[in-house]
Design an enzyme around this catalytic site. Structure first.
Site, PDB file in Angstrom:
ATOM      1  N   PRO A  88     -90.225  70.135  44.870  1.00 17.64           N
ATOM      2  CA  PRO A  88     -90.480  70.926  43.653  1.00 17.64           C
ATOM      3  C   PRO A  88     -90.103  70.169  42.388  1.00 17.64           C
ATOM      4  O   PRO A  88     -90.527  70.537  41.297  1.00 17.64           O
ATOM      5  CB  PRO A  88     -89.632  72.181  43.847  1.00 17.64           C
ATOM      6  CG  PRO A  88     -88.710  71.898  44.968  1.00 17.64           C
ATOM      7  CD  PRO A  88     -89.273  70.778  45.762  1.00 17.64           C
ATOM      8  N   GLU A 115     -82.988  73.131  51.353  1.00 18.00           N
ATOM      9  CA  GLU A 115     -82.986  72.844  49.912  1.00 18.00           C
ATOM     10  C   GLU A 115     -83.562  71.453  49.631  1.00 18.00           C
ATOM     11  O   GLU A 115     -83.576  71.010  48.476  1.00 18.00           O
ATOM     12  CB  GLU A 115     -81.567  72.944  49.349  1.00 18.00           C
ATOM     13  CG  GLU A 115     -80.926  74.306  49.526  1.00 18.00           C
ATOM     14  CD  GLU A 115     -81.633  75.410  48.745  1.00 18.00           C
ATOM     15  OE1 GLU A 115     -81.745  75.296  47.522  1.00 18.00           O
ATOM     16  OE2 GLU A 115     -82.071  76.389  49.387  1.00 18.00           O
ATOM     17  N   ARG A 160    -110.859  63.917  51.322  1.00 17.33           N
ATOM     18  CA  ARG A 160    -112.266  64.182  50.981  1.00 17.33           C
ATOM     19  C   ARG A 160    -112.838  63.124  50.036  1.00 17.33           C
ATOM     20  O   ARG A 160    -114.046  63.068  49.831  1.00 17.33           O
ATOM     21  CB  ARG A 160    -112.454  65.593  50.424  1.00 17.33           C
ATOM     22  CG  ARG A 160    -111.878  65.816  49.049  1.00 17.33           C
ATOM     23  CD  ARG A 160    -112.105  67.255  48.583  1.00 17.33           C
ATOM     24  NE  ARG A 160    -113.465  67.508  48.125  1.00 17.33           N
ATOM     25  CZ  ARG A 160    -113.949  67.140  46.927  1.00 17.33           C
ATOM     26  NH1 ARG A 160    -113.184  66.488  46.086  1.00 17.33           N
ATOM     27  NH2 ARG A 160    -115.180  67.430  46.606  1.00 17.33           N
ATOM     28  N   ASP A 175    -117.088  65.906  40.595  1.00 20.69           N
ATOM     29  CA  ASP A 175    -116.008  66.894  40.504  1.00 20.69           C
ATOM     30  C   ASP A 175    -115.472  67.095  39.096  1.00 20.69           C
ATOM     31  O   ASP A 175    -115.307  66.146  38.347  1.00 20.69           O
ATOM     32  CB  ASP A 175    -114.814  66.459  41.374  1.00 20.69           C
ATOM     33  CG  ASP A 175    -115.091  66.640  42.845  1.00 20.69           C
ATOM     34  OD1 ASP A 175    -116.084  67.300  43.193  1.00 20.69           O
ATOM     35  OD2 ASP A 175    -114.303  66.105  43.642  1.00 20.69           O
TER      36      ASP A 175
HETATM   37  C1  JCK Z   1     -90.575  70.310  49.578  1.00 26.78           C
HETATM   38  C2  JCK Z   1     -87.686  72.057  50.845  1.00 26.78           C
HETATM   39  C3  JCK Z   1     -87.787  74.270  49.721  1.00 26.78           C
HETATM   40  C4  JCK Z   1     -86.435  75.594  48.120  1.00 26.78           C
HETATM   41  C5  JCK Z   1     -84.178  74.614  45.207  1.00 26.78           C
HETATM   42  C6  JCK Z   1     -86.053  74.809  43.622  1.00 26.78           C
HETATM   43  C7  JCK Z   1     -84.804  75.481  41.702  1.00 26.78           C
HETATM   44  C8  JCK Z   1     -85.584  73.325  46.787  1.00 26.78           C
HETATM   45  C9  JCK Z   1     -93.290  71.959  46.380  1.00 26.78           C
HETATM   46  N1  JCK Z   1     -94.677  72.661  44.489  1.00 26.78           N
HETATM   47  C10 JCK Z   1     -93.687  72.831  45.382  1.00 26.78           C
HETATM   48  N2  JCK Z   1     -92.887  73.894  45.435  1.00 26.78           N
HETATM   49  N3  JCK Z   1     -92.003  73.748  46.403  1.00 26.78           N
HETATM   50  C11 JCK Z   1     -92.202  72.578  47.019  1.00 26.78           C
HETATM   51  C12 JCK Z   1     -91.337  72.073  48.092  1.00 26.78           C
HETATM   52  C13 JCK Z   1     -90.268  72.895  48.519  1.00 26.78           C
HETATM   53  C14 JCK Z   1     -89.380  72.393  49.438  1.00 26.78           C
HETATM   54  C15 JCK Z   1     -89.512  71.115  49.977  1.00 26.78           C
HETATM   55  C16 JCK Z   1     -91.495  70.801  48.634  1.00 26.78           C
HETATM   56  C17 JCK Z   1     -88.433  70.921  50.864  1.00 26.78           C
HETATM   57  N4  JCK Z   1     -88.252  72.951  49.990  1.00 26.78           N
HETATM   58  C18 JCK Z   1     -86.855  74.365  48.547  1.00 26.78           C
HETATM   59  C19 JCK Z   1     -85.548  75.692  47.030  1.00 26.78           C
HETATM   60  C20 JCK Z   1     -85.115  74.561  46.362  1.00 26.78           C
HETATM   61  N5  JCK Z   1     -84.735  75.289  44.077  1.00 26.78           N
HETATM   62  C21 JCK Z   1     -86.193  75.299  42.222  1.00 26.78           C
HETATM   63  C22 JCK Z   1     -83.907  75.169  42.886  1.00 26.78           C
HETATM   64  C23 JCK Z   1     -86.452  73.232  47.879  1.00 26.78           C
HETATM   65  C24 JCK Z   1     -93.956  70.704  46.624  1.00 26.78           C
HETATM   66  N6  JCK Z   1     -94.477  69.718  46.834  1.00 26.78           N
END
Ligand code: JCK
Length: 235
Positions: A88, A115, A160, A175
């Site tokens: 994220p 996390e 793709r 696209d």
């Molecule tokens: C990889 C674990 C879950 C849940 C902590 C996050 C404030 C961190 C992603 N666009 C996207 N959204 N989420 C992901 C993603 C989530 C993931 C992992 C990608 C590995 N998690 C998770 C909570 C937190 N919080 C915001 C604190 C991770 C992509 N690409």
């Protein structure tokens, strides 16, 4: 292209065996391998996570286990792959990045849960020189439960673009977002037969045969739609 994915949920990647992507694999254009992270654990409980340093909620994935898994994939790699790390807190994925990913011979996706993955894993492989690049990518501003779905999104957008993976090669170059086409505009409305459906008519201009007029209409509609839904675009 070769693609390795490492995950504690190998079943998430079952869709890769389906339809379009499955055909690309059968034809040898794309070769995918899924690796179960837990196979690289040492303890009898197959532990992949631990408490976060500094406290806070949830658990963090162990760099020790990830290091073993990634090294094992690297040991069977012919050249220097690209390491993709869905997170994220990464750079937001877009079509330009998909085009870049599609130019690599080998992609390795590491899929976190909980996390996320101890930050030293990315740091280590940025420094080791074993990957041609390490890309931390987010697919958007919302929080998923793990990296698997993000990897599927990134892989679908990327694959793709590979010649021969898509059925119709013409659809790729035209696209929206693709540089050199309808730059930074959303596509306007599209229609097929019948000309009249449930009282709704296909706009007459599209049957006029006047190609310049059609192109102008499509451009106008694209601009209308873009200012409505994506005022941030059309830079
Ligand atoms: C990889 C674990 C879950 C849940 C902590 C996050 C404030 C961190 C992603 N666009 C996207 N959204 N989420 C992901 C993603 C989530 C993931 C992992 C990608 C590995 N998690 C998770 C909570 C937190 N919080 C915001 C604190 C991770 C992509 N690409």
């Amino acid at each position: 292209m070769r693609v390795d994915l490492i995950t504690i949920f190998p079943e998430y990647f079952a869709p890769l065996k389906l339809s379009l992507f499955g055909k690309a694999q059968e034809s040898g254009l794309v070769e995918v391998e899924i690796h179960d992270l837990r196979k690289f654990t040492q303890d009898k409980h197959k532990t992949v996570d631990d408490a976060p340093y500094g406290g806070g909620p949830g658990m963090v994935m162990s760099p020790v286990v990830w290091g073993e898994a990634i090294d094992s994939v690297l040991k069977n790699a012919p050249g220097k792959p690209l390491l993709v790390v869905p997170t994220p807190s990464g750079r937001v994925f877009n079509q330009e990045m998909a085009i870049k990913l599609a130019s690599f011979d080998h992609l390795v996706f590491i899929n976190g849960r909980y996390e996320g993955i101890d930050s030293r894993v990315v740091e280590h492989y940025q420094q080791s020189g074993e990957f041609s690049e390490v890309l931390e990518i987010s697919i958007g501003d919302y929080v998923l439960a793990g990296g698997e779905v993000a990897s599927l999104v990134i892989l679908e957008a990327t694959s793709r673009l590979i010649n021969g993976v898509l059925g119709n090669e013409d659809s790729v170059s035209d696209d929206s977002f693709a540089p050199g086409s309808m730059q930074n505009l959303l596509e306007g409305p599209i229609f097929t037969r019948p000309a009249s459906w449930r009282g709704l008519e296909v706009p007459e201009v599209l049957s006029s045969g006047d190609h310049a007029k059609i192109a102008q209409w499509q451009k106008d509609e694209a601009i209308k739609r873009t200012s409505k839904f994506r005022p941030d675009l059309k830079a």
